[in-house]
Design a protein around this motif. Structure first.
Motif, PDB file in Angstrom:
ATOM      1  N   LEU A  79     120.045  13.774  94.260  1.00 43.77           N
ATOM      2  CA  LEU A  79     120.387  14.950  94.631  1.00 43.77           C
ATOM      3  C   LEU A  79     119.566  15.819  95.573  1.00 43.77           C
ATOM      4  CD1 LEU A  79     122.245  17.270  93.443  1.00 43.77           C
ATOM      5  CD2 LEU A  79     120.243  17.943  91.872  1.00 43.77           C
ATOM      6  N   GLN A  80     119.770  16.246  96.841  1.00 45.26           N
ATOM      7  CA  GLN A  80     119.057  16.779  97.695  1.00 45.26           C
ATOM      8  C   GLN A  80     119.114  18.183  97.368  1.00 45.26           C
ATOM      9  OE1 GLN A  80     117.104  15.306 100.369  1.00 45.26           O
ATOM     10  NE2 GLN A  80     116.288  17.458 100.552  1.00 45.26           N
ATOM     11  N   MET A  81     117.924  18.513  97.191  1.00 43.44           N
ATOM     12  CA  MET A  81     117.775  20.285  97.118  1.00 43.44           C
ATOM     13  C   MET A  81     117.180  20.927  98.042  1.00 43.44           C
ATOM     14  SD  MET A  81     116.999  19.819  92.786  1.00 43.44           S
ATOM     15  CE  MET A  81     115.204  19.202  93.210  1.00 43.44           C
ATOM     16  N   ASN A  82     117.706  21.708  98.793  1.00 43.72           N
ATOM     17  CA  ASN A  82     117.083  22.638  99.781  1.00 43.72           C
ATOM     18  C   ASN A  82     116.946  24.123  99.363  1.00 43.72           C
ATOM     19  OD1 ASN A  82     116.940  20.057 101.387  1.00 43.72           O
ATOM     20  ND2 ASN A  82     119.035  20.540 102.394  1.00 43.72           N
ATOM     21  N   SER A  83     116.244  24.672 100.179  1.00 45.38           N
ATOM     22  CA  SER A  83     116.176  26.244  99.934  1.00 45.38           C
ATOM     23  C   SER A  83     115.910  26.685  98.500  1.00 45.38           C
ATOM     24  CB  SER A  83     117.367  26.790 100.544  1.00 45.38           C
ATOM     25  OG  SER A  83     117.524  26.618 101.827  1.00 45.38           O
ATOM     26  N   LEU A  84     115.118  25.832  97.935  1.00 42.47           N
ATOM     27  CA  LEU A  84     114.703  25.885  96.443  1.00 42.47           C
ATOM     28  C   LEU A  84     114.393  27.385  96.049  1.00 42.47           C
ATOM     29  CD1 LEU A  84     113.374  22.632  95.937  1.00 42.47           C
ATOM     30  CD2 LEU A  84     115.274  23.544  94.596  1.00 42.47           C
ATOM     31  N   LYS A  85     114.744  27.791  94.980  1.00 38.20           N
ATOM     32  CA  LYS A  85     114.344  29.178  94.493  1.00 38.20           C
ATOM     33  C   LYS A  85     113.588  28.796  93.226  1.00 38.20           C
ATOM     34  CE  LYS A  85     118.736  30.762  96.350  1.00 38.20           C
ATOM     35  NZ  LYS A  85     119.817  31.520  95.921  1.00 38.20           N
ATOM     36  N   PRO A  86     112.795  29.927  92.809  1.00 36.91           N
ATOM     37  CA  PRO A  86     111.964  29.713  91.505  1.00 36.91           C
ATOM     38  C   PRO A  86     113.043  29.481  90.201  1.00 36.91           C
ATOM     39  CG  PRO A  86     111.019  31.494  92.747  1.00 36.91           C
ATOM     40  CD  PRO A  86     112.286  31.120  93.556  1.00 36.91           C
ATOM     41  N   GLU A  87     114.247  30.292  90.278  1.00 31.66           N
ATOM     42  CA  GLU A  87     115.283  29.996  89.229  1.00 31.66           C
ATOM     43  C   GLU A  87     115.940  28.450  89.186  1.00 31.66           C
ATOM     44  OE1 GLU A  87     115.391  32.551  91.670  1.00 31.66           O
ATOM     45  OE2 GLU A  87     117.441  32.921  92.258  1.00 31.66           O
ATOM     46  N   ASP A  88     115.596  27.927  90.093  1.00 34.05           N
ATOM     47  CA  ASP A  88     115.860  26.249  90.152  1.00 34.05           C
ATOM     48  C   ASP A  88     114.825  25.402  89.182  1.00 34.05           C
ATOM     49  OD1 ASP A  88     116.785  26.509  93.426  1.00 34.05           O
ATOM     50  OD2 ASP A  88     118.089  26.462  91.789  1.00 34.05           O
ATOM     51  N   THR A  89     113.770  26.262  88.698  1.00 33.38           N
ATOM     52  CA  THR A  89     112.857  25.276  88.050  1.00 33.38           C
ATOM     53  C   THR A  89     113.432  25.008  86.496  1.00 33.38           C
ATOM     54  OG1 THR A  89     111.088  26.657  88.859  1.00 33.38           O
ATOM     55  CG2 THR A  89     110.633  25.918  86.646  1.00 33.38           C
ATOM     56  N   ALA A  90     113.474  23.843  86.377  1.00 32.32           N
ATOM     57  CA  ALA A  90     113.919  23.168  85.109  1.00 32.32           C
ATOM     58  C   ALA A  90     113.653  21.649  85.064  1.00 32.32           C
ATOM     59  CB  ALA A  90     115.572  23.378  85.342  1.00 32.32           C
ATOM     60  N   GLY A 150     108.824  17.468  91.023  1.00 31.26           N
ATOM     61  CA  GLY A 150     107.490  17.827  91.187  1.00 31.26           C
ATOM     62  C   GLY A 150     107.486  19.430  91.631  1.00 31.26           C
ATOM     63  N   LEU A 151     106.349  19.833  92.031  1.00 25.16           N
ATOM     64  CA  LEU A 151     106.020  21.333  92.483  1.00 25.16           C
ATOM     65  C   LEU A 151     106.239  21.514  93.676  1.00 25.16           C
ATOM     66  CD1 LEU A 151     104.805  23.888  91.534  1.00 25.16           C
ATOM     67  CD2 LEU A 151     102.717  22.850  91.922  1.00 25.16           C
ATOM     68  N   VAL A 152     106.994  22.608  94.052  1.00 28.61           N
ATOM     69  CA  VAL A 152     107.440  22.966  95.442  1.00 28.61           C
ATOM     70  C   VAL A 152     107.252  24.529  95.570  1.00 28.61           C
ATOM     71  CG1 VAL A 152     109.775  22.508  95.030  1.00 28.61           C
ATOM     72  CG2 VAL A 152     108.772  22.353  97.389  1.00 28.61           C
ATOM     73  N   GLN A 153     107.108  24.843  96.546  1.00 27.36           N
ATOM     74  CA  GLN A 153     107.185  26.457  96.949  1.00 27.36           C
ATOM     75  C   GLN A 153     108.732  26.591  97.196  1.00 27.36           C
ATOM     76  OE1 GLN A 153     104.324  27.249 100.299  1.00 27.36           O
ATOM     77  NE2 GLN A 153     102.768  27.632  98.660  1.00 27.36           N
ATOM     78  N   ALA A 154     108.864  28.159  96.896  1.00 29.17           N
ATOM     79  CA  ALA A 154     110.151  28.621  97.283  1.00 29.17           C
ATOM     80  C   ALA A 154     110.555  28.273  98.609  1.00 29.17           C
ATOM     81  CB  ALA A 154     110.520  30.138  96.890  1.00 29.17           C
ATOM     82  N   GLY A 155     111.719  27.650  98.924  1.00 29.26           N
ATOM     83  CA  GLY A 155     112.291  27.549 100.421  1.00 29.26           C
ATOM     84  C   GLY A 155     112.040  26.128 100.796  1.00 29.26           C
ATOM     85  N   GLY A 156     111.401  25.169  99.740  1.00 32.14           N
ATOM     86  CA  GLY A 156     111.105  23.836 100.112  1.00 32.14           C
ATOM     87  C   GLY A 156     112.275  23.174  99.654  1.00 32.14           C
ATOM     88  N   VAL A 206     111.267  19.995  87.828  1.00 38.69           N
ATOM     89  CA  VAL A 206     111.187  20.586  88.846  1.00 38.69           C
ATOM     90  C   VAL A 206     110.725  21.906  88.719  1.00 38.69           C
ATOM     91  CG1 VAL A 206     112.569  21.429  90.921  1.00 38.69           C
ATOM     92  CG2 VAL A 206     113.183  19.102  90.059  1.00 38.69           C
ATOM     93  N   THR A 207     109.586  22.128  89.649  1.00 40.82           N
ATOM     94  CA  THR A 207     108.819  23.446  89.355  1.00 40.82           C
ATOM     95  C   THR A 207     108.998  24.011  90.842  1.00 40.82           C
ATOM     96  OG1 THR A 207     107.729  22.764  87.422  1.00 40.82           O
ATOM     97  CG2 THR A 207     106.999  24.536  88.704  1.00 40.82           C
ATOM     98  N   VAL A 208     109.686  25.391  90.969  1.00 44.73           N
ATOM     99  CA  VAL A 208     109.432  26.020  92.101  1.00 44.73           C
ATOM    100  C   VAL A 208     108.741  27.173  91.959  1.00 44.73           C
ATOM    101  CG1 VAL A 208     110.882  27.056  94.024  1.00 44.73           C
ATOM    102  CG2 VAL A 208     111.770  25.150  92.525  1.00 44.73           C
TER     103      VAL A 208
END
Length: 120
Positions: free
Chosen positions: A81-92, A10-16, A116-118
């Motif tokens: 896959l638990q993804m925390n502290s997401l960054k824009p570069e994790d978008t894929a 989904g779409l999440v803000q950076a840090g989410g 996944v869009t950050v």
């Protein structure tokens, strides 16, 4: 044969945070090493994390260490896959892979991917 279906993108803000799930069908899941890969636009698919069939060993690419956690539930035929502290570069697009072993040979199976869009 192993059929894989990813969900949770989904779409999440950076840090989410997001948690991806990969549900597997087939009797070989519990004997399969499982992995997560991702592919950003214009880039090659890259390894993110993997976990052995018994869950005892995990590995991560350096860019996600300390932020992402891979886990599996063999009773539920699911890997997470638990993804925390997401960054824009994790978008894929994130893909699940099952590596089913038979003696010294293996077969790889892939899911269809989840986006996944950050946002920054």
């Amino acid at each position: 044969q192993v059929h894989l279906v990813e969900s949770g993108g989904g779409l999440v803000q950076a840090g989410g945070s997001l948690r991806l799930s990969c549900a597997a069908s087939g009797r070989t899941f519990s004997r399969s090493d499982m992995g997560w890969f991702r592919q950003a636009p214009g880039k090659e698919r890259e390894f993110v994390a993997d976990i052995t069939w018994n869950g005892q060993t995990t590995s991560y690419t350096d860019s996600v260490k300390g932020r992402f956690t891979i886990a599996r539930d063999n009773a539920m035929n699911t890997v997470y896959l638990q993804m925390n502290s997401l960054k824009p570069e994790d978008t894929a697009v994130y893909y699940c892979r099952a590596r089913a072993w038979s003696s010294l040979l293996y077969s790889d199976y892939w899911g269809q991917g989840t986006q996944v869009t950050v946002s920054s």
